[in-house]
Design a protein around this motif. Structure first.
Motif, PDB file in Angstrom:
ATOM      1  N   THR A  85       0.867  -1.169   0.000  1.00 53.45           N
ATOM      2  CA  THR A  85       0.000   0.000   0.000  1.00 53.45           C
ATOM      3  C   THR A  85       0.910   1.227   0.000  1.00 53.45           C
ATOM      4  N   PRO A  86       0.414   2.392  -0.384  1.00 56.23           N
ATOM      5  CA  PRO A  86       1.244   3.592  -0.278  1.00 56.23           C
ATOM      6  C   PRO A  86       1.700   3.796   1.175  1.00 56.23           C
ATOM      7  N   ALA A  87       2.935   4.237   1.325  1.00 61.27           N
ATOM      8  CA  ALA A  87       3.525   4.428   2.655  1.00 61.27           C
ATOM      9  C   ALA A  87       2.756   5.486   3.434  1.00 61.27           C
ATOM     10  N   ARG A  88       2.674   5.270   4.742  1.00 57.71           N
ATOM     11  CA  ARG A  88       2.025   6.226   5.646  1.00 57.71           C
ATOM     12  C   ARG A  88       3.050   6.626   6.713  1.00 57.71           C
ATOM     13  N   TRP A  89       3.373   7.902   6.745  1.00 57.77           N
ATOM     14  CA  TRP A  89       4.363   8.410   7.690  1.00 57.77           C
ATOM     15  C   TRP A  89       3.686   8.950   8.939  1.00 57.77           C
ATOM     16  N   GLU A  90       4.250   8.593  10.097  1.00 60.07           N
ATOM     17  CA  GLU A  90       3.873   9.183  11.391  1.00 60.07           C
ATOM     18  C   GLU A  90       5.173   9.668  12.009  1.00 60.07           C
TER      19      GLU A  90
END
Length: 168
Positions: A85-90
């Protein structure tokens, strides 16, 4: 200002642990964020503690359904792309869901392979992948099959400057 270190966390679609490791932020460009992992880095692989034996560079694209791992010899895969999935940054942690399919370019022959179609199909059923996710994953795999074989950057030579930063 972002930290020099990032944490890369891959899970499977059901949330189970897949890979988890610290990496050094090397660069950011129009392709995405480049991070490097040196030999000896403590990591988690398939949910188990591990130590990286061979350094590598990971490209986390800004908005794509894949990540690209670039490897030095003696690893037999020069380029190893996970369909995700597209990367999710926190903050300085990037969360990526591995969708099983992989596109690999072999170092010795330049052969580009689509791998783990059986695992993708098994998990599609078991985890209930939505149809739009299946479409995106297959489209990303098809795109990468062409790009890893035709000299499209960053898969031709662009990655080498970043790889040199972790193999010195």
């Amino acid at each position: 200002m972002p930290s020099e270190m990032v944490r890369v966390i891959y899970t499977k679609y059901d949330g189970s642990a897949h890979r988890d490791y610290p990496a050094r932020r090397l660069a950011e460009d129009d392709l995405g964020i480049w991070v490097g992992v040196t030999q000896g880095t403590a990591s988690v692989y398939h949910g188990r503690p591990s130590v990286e034996q061979i350094p590598f560079v990971l490209l986390v694209p800004h908005h794509a359904w894949w990540t690209g791992m670039f490897n030095p010899p003696p690893r037999t895969s020069e380029v190893y792309c996970d369909i995700t999935t597209p990367a999710r940054w926190e903050g300085d942690t990037v969360h990526i869901i591995d969708l099983d399919l992989d596109v690999v370019r072999r170092r010795e022959t330049g052969l580009v392979e689509l791998r783990d179609e059986d695992e993708f199909e098994e998990h599609r059923v078991r985890f209930g992948y939505p149809q739009d996710l299946v479409v995106e994953a297959n489209a990303a795999a098809e795109l990468l099959m062409g790009r890893l074989g035709d000299g499209t950057e960053p898969f031709a030579t662009h990655y080498r400057k970043h790889l040199s930063e972790v193999t010195q």
